[in-house]
Design an enzyme around this catalytic site. Structure first.
Site, short mmCIF file in Angstrom:
data_model
loop_
_atom_site.label_atom_id
_atom_site.label_comp_id
_atom_site.label_asym_id
_atom_site.label_seq_id
_atom_site.Cartn_x
_atom_site.Cartn_y
_atom_site.Cartn_z
N CYS A 166 -49.45 -6.60 27.77
CA CYS A 166 -49.00 -5.43 28.53
C CYS A 166 -50.09 -4.99 29.48
O CYS A 166 -49.82 -4.36 30.50
CB CYS A 166 -48.63 -4.30 27.59
N GLU A 211 -42.79 -6.99 35.16
CA GLU A 211 -43.87 -7.60 34.37
C GLU A 211 -43.71 -9.10 34.43
O GLU A 211 -42.63 -9.61 34.11
CB GLU A 211 -43.72 -7.18 32.91
N GLU A 220 -45.31 2.68 23.18
CA GLU A 220 -46.25 1.84 23.96
C GLU A 220 -45.39 0.81 24.68
O GLU A 220 -44.93 -0.15 24.06
CB GLU A 220 -47.24 1.15 23.02
N LYS A 237 -40.98 -3.38 11.38
CA LYS A 237 -39.97 -4.35 11.83
C LYS A 237 -40.65 -5.21 12.90
O LYS A 237 -40.80 -4.79 14.05
CB LYS A 237 -38.78 -3.58 12.42
P1 NAP Z 1 -38.98 -6.11 23.26
O1 NAP Z 1 -37.95 -7.09 23.62
O2 NAP Z 1 -38.83 -4.71 23.76
O3 NAP Z 1 -39.07 -6.14 21.67
C1 NAP Z 1 -40.01 -5.37 20.98
C2 NAP Z 1 -39.51 -5.14 19.57
O4 NAP Z 1 -38.30 -4.38 19.61
C3 NAP Z 1 -39.18 -6.42 18.81
O5 NAP Z 1 -39.50 -6.23 17.45
C4 NAP Z 1 -37.68 -6.53 19.00
O6 NAP Z 1 -37.03 -7.28 18.01
C5 NAP Z 1 -37.28 -5.08 18.91
N1 NAP Z 1 -36.01 -4.77 19.55
C6 NAP Z 1 -35.39 -5.43 20.57
N2 NAP Z 1 -34.24 -4.81 20.88
C7 NAP Z 1 -34.13 -3.75 20.05
C8 NAP Z 1 -33.15 -2.72 19.90
N3 NAP Z 1 -32.07 -2.65 20.66
N4 NAP Z 1 -33.36 -1.80 18.95
C9 NAP Z 1 -34.46 -1.84 18.18
N5 NAP Z 1 -35.41 -2.78 18.26
C10 NAP Z 1 -35.25 -3.72 19.21
O7 NAP Z 1 -40.44 -6.56 23.72
P2 NAP Z 1 -41.13 -7.98 23.51
O8 NAP Z 1 -40.50 -8.92 24.46
O9 NAP Z 1 -41.19 -8.31 22.06
O10 NAP Z 1 -42.62 -7.65 23.95
C11 NAP Z 1 -43.04 -7.63 25.26
C12 NAP Z 1 -43.05 -6.20 25.80
O11 NAP Z 1 -43.90 -5.41 24.99
C13 NAP Z 1 -43.62 -6.14 27.19
O12 NAP Z 1 -42.84 -5.26 27.95
C14 NAP Z 1 -45.01 -5.57 26.97
O13 NAP Z 1 -45.56 -4.91 28.07
C15 NAP Z 1 -44.77 -4.64 25.83
N6 NAP Z 1 -46.03 -4.34 25.14
C16 NAP Z 1 -46.59 -3.11 25.33
C17 NAP Z 1 -47.79 -2.81 24.72
C18 NAP Z 1 -48.42 -1.45 24.90
O14 NAP Z 1 -49.30 -1.13 24.11
N7 NAP Z 1 -48.01 -0.64 25.88
C19 NAP Z 1 -48.43 -3.75 23.92
C20 NAP Z 1 -47.85 -5.01 23.76
C21 NAP Z 1 -46.63 -5.28 24.38
P3 NAP Z 1 -36.56 -8.80 18.32
O15 NAP Z 1 -37.79 -9.58 18.42
O16 NAP Z 1 -35.75 -9.15 17.13
O17 NAP Z 1 -35.78 -8.76 19.59
#
Ligand code: NAP
Length: 479
Positions: free
Chosen positions: A286, A383, A252, A176
């Site tokens: 991240c 962040e 992650e 997804k």
């Molecule tokens: P996000 O808002 O948490 O979204 C991540 C994924 O989860 C997207 O596919 C999103 O879909 C989905 N999602 C959102 N709400 C959901 C829910 N209630 N239930 C199930 N899935 C849901 O994060 P982002 O803004 O895309 O990415 C940035 C974040 O990722 C930052 O916090 C960054 O640090 C973290 N990150 C961590 C790593 C690591 O390896 N630790 C690597 C890269 C990024 P939608 O797009 O449709 O909302």
């Protein structure tokens, strides 16, 4: 590029429209214009994807590891052949500069090569029980159907970092992708199919209703694993949902990386490292350095040199070859960066370069360096996810370690020092899953990537990344 990418759901090896018939738009962050419309998966589609993954599971688990490895190797070769097109696609939907997008494709493809090599290391163990009475045989088996949820900041690499080990282990998956960047995931699905991945082994389900579709899958008892990369906030929600069916999870999550510069460091190297740790992907990583802690005696020199380098960066559309910093991914992200900087400035910080959002179209924010940032400032707690470097000074090693650990996150930290024993001592004292010593980049497909504290659970890459998709089965044997 637009016509070359499929925009339907990929379920059971076929491109299918959403069951509701609805679609959603993907925007170009450089202009805010629509670049494509993608099928909007529903809960019904999610269960159809689980049906396909569950049906394909037993045959894929039994497929010889060497054959699974060769499919992954072929996917690596196809990604490498098409690197230029994939990089343009990533840049177009995510906004990042082409140079970053090219780097991402190389990094992403490498997960397929690495896990092609890991797929054939089907280790287990055999031991004699302490009593001497019998044998302890341990074999490894694939976890089963996996739901993979990925963010928009590395739309290719976050997918391959999960699909590679899952397929190597013999699992089937439903990916997804983030709604801001579904096109790269769909392009990857086409590459995997061409590489010989059987129908149903990889399914890709873009959806604007992420919460609903992921929840529907997590509540299906055939789903045995969730691997999530994204924010800590969403990670918490998914951990709670996974608990209901006791689904195996890898998380992650967010980071708040400290970047420590001691007075004995090579300052040229520290500034070079800071530019990589801060500006790779325009700060949308991240692993991005989020808090700079610099020893007082070198702080002015370091800040001035960093500001010079930051102000010289070329900002523009990601797809322009000359661009070094593209726009941020969407309006919410640029608004959040802007508000964190404003509140730091209101509290007395000084922007020695950048510091205000430009007018005009697109989601741009300029490279910014802030000095005099107060210790309680929100910009040090959250962040930033943008091209902003807040600098704080310290006077002792203990103070630097305490500042670095003053966060609920623990993904990565960076330490610059000319004294290697200090570098290793500080690395051990910092609460993080990864530390770069005199390096501004730690990511490597061959190394275990992941965090401690609220940055996550589990590791991706390395040998550990494969183990996340395997269960250990103990067979008690007498002979
Ligand atoms: P996000 O808002 O948490 O979204 C991540 C994924 O989860 C997207 O596919 C999103 O879909 C989905 N999602 C959102 N709400 C959901 C829910 N209630 N239930 C199930 N899935 C849901 O994060 P982002 O803004 O895309 O990415 C940035 C974040 O990722 C930052 O916090 C960054 O640090 C973290 N990150 C961590 C790593 C690591 O390896 N630790 C690597 C890269 C990024 P939608 O797009 O449709 O909302």
């Amino acid at each position: 590029m637009r016509s070359a990418v499929e925009t339907e759901l990929f379920i059971g090896g076929k491109w299918v429209p959403a069951s509701s018939g609805s679609r959603f738009d993907v925007l170009d962050p450089a202009t805010g214009d629509t670049i494509a419309s993608v099928a909007d998966g529903t809960e019904t589609d999610a269960i159809a994807a689980v049906d396909a993954a569950a049906a394909a599971g037993p045959a894929w688990a039994k497929t010889p590891p060497r054959v699974r490895a060769e499919v992954l190797r072929k996917a690596f070769e196809l990604m490498t052949e098409r690197a230029a097109d994939l990089a343009k696609l990533i840049s177009l939907e995510n906004g990042k500069a082409l140079v970053d997008a090219k780097g991402e494709v190389t990094y992403a493809a490498e997960f397929f090569r690495w896990f092609a090599e890991e797929a054939v290391r089907g280790e287990g163990s055999i031991a004699t029980a302490p009593s001497g009475a019998n044998k302890l045989l341990v074999v490894r088996q694939p976890v089963g159907v996996c739901v993979l949820v990925t963010p928009w900041n590395f739309p290719a690499a976050m997918a391959t970092r999960k699909i590679g080990p899952a397929l190597a282990a013999g699992c089937t998956v439903i990916l997804k992708p983030a709604s801001d960047t579904p096109l790269t995931a769909l392009a990857m699905a086409a590459i995997l199919a061409e590489a010989g991945v059987p129908e149903g082994v990889v399914n890709v389900l873009p959806s604007r209703s992420s919460g609903k579709v992921v929840s529907a899958m997590l509540h299906d008892p055939r789903v045995r694993k969730l691997s999530f990369t994204g924010s800590t906030e969403v990670g918490r929600i998914l951990l709670a949902q996974a608990a209901e069916n006791v689904v195996n999870t890898s998380m992650e999550l967010g980071g708040n990386a400290p970047f420590l510069v001691f007075a004995d460091a090579d300052l040229d190297a520290a500034v070079d490292g800071a530019m990589i740790a801060k500006m790779r992907n325009g700060g949308e990583a991240c692993t991005a350095a989020n808090r700079f802690f610099v020893e007082t005696t070198v702080a002015d020199d370091f800040s001035r040199r960093l500001a010079q380098r930051m102000s010289a960066l070329v900002v523009g559309p990601g797809t322009d070859e000359k661009t070094q910093v593209g726009p941020l991914v969407n309006e919410d992200t640029v608004a959040k960066v802007d508000s964190l900087v404003r509140s730091a400035l209101d509290a007395g910080a000084e922007a020695i370069t950048g510091g205000s959002r430009p007018g005009g179209p697109g989601f741009y924010y300029p490279p910014t360096v802030l000095t005099g940032v107060g210790p309680d400032s929100a910009i040090l707690r959250e962040e930033i996810f943008g091209p902003v470097a807040p600098i704080v000074t310290f006077t002792s090693e203990d103070e630097a370690i305490a500042l670095a650990n003053d966060t609920e996150y623990g993904l990565v930290a960076y330490v610059y020092t000319g004294d290697l024993s200090r570098g290793l001592r500080v690395s051990e004292a910092i609460e993080a899953g990864m530390v770069g010593v005199n390096r501004g980049l730690v990511s490597d497909p061959a190394a275990p990537f992941g965090g401690v504290k609220q940055s996550g659970i589990g590791r991706e890459g390395g040998h550990e990344g494969l183990l996340e998709y395997l269960e250990s089965k103990y067979i008690a044997v007498s002979w």
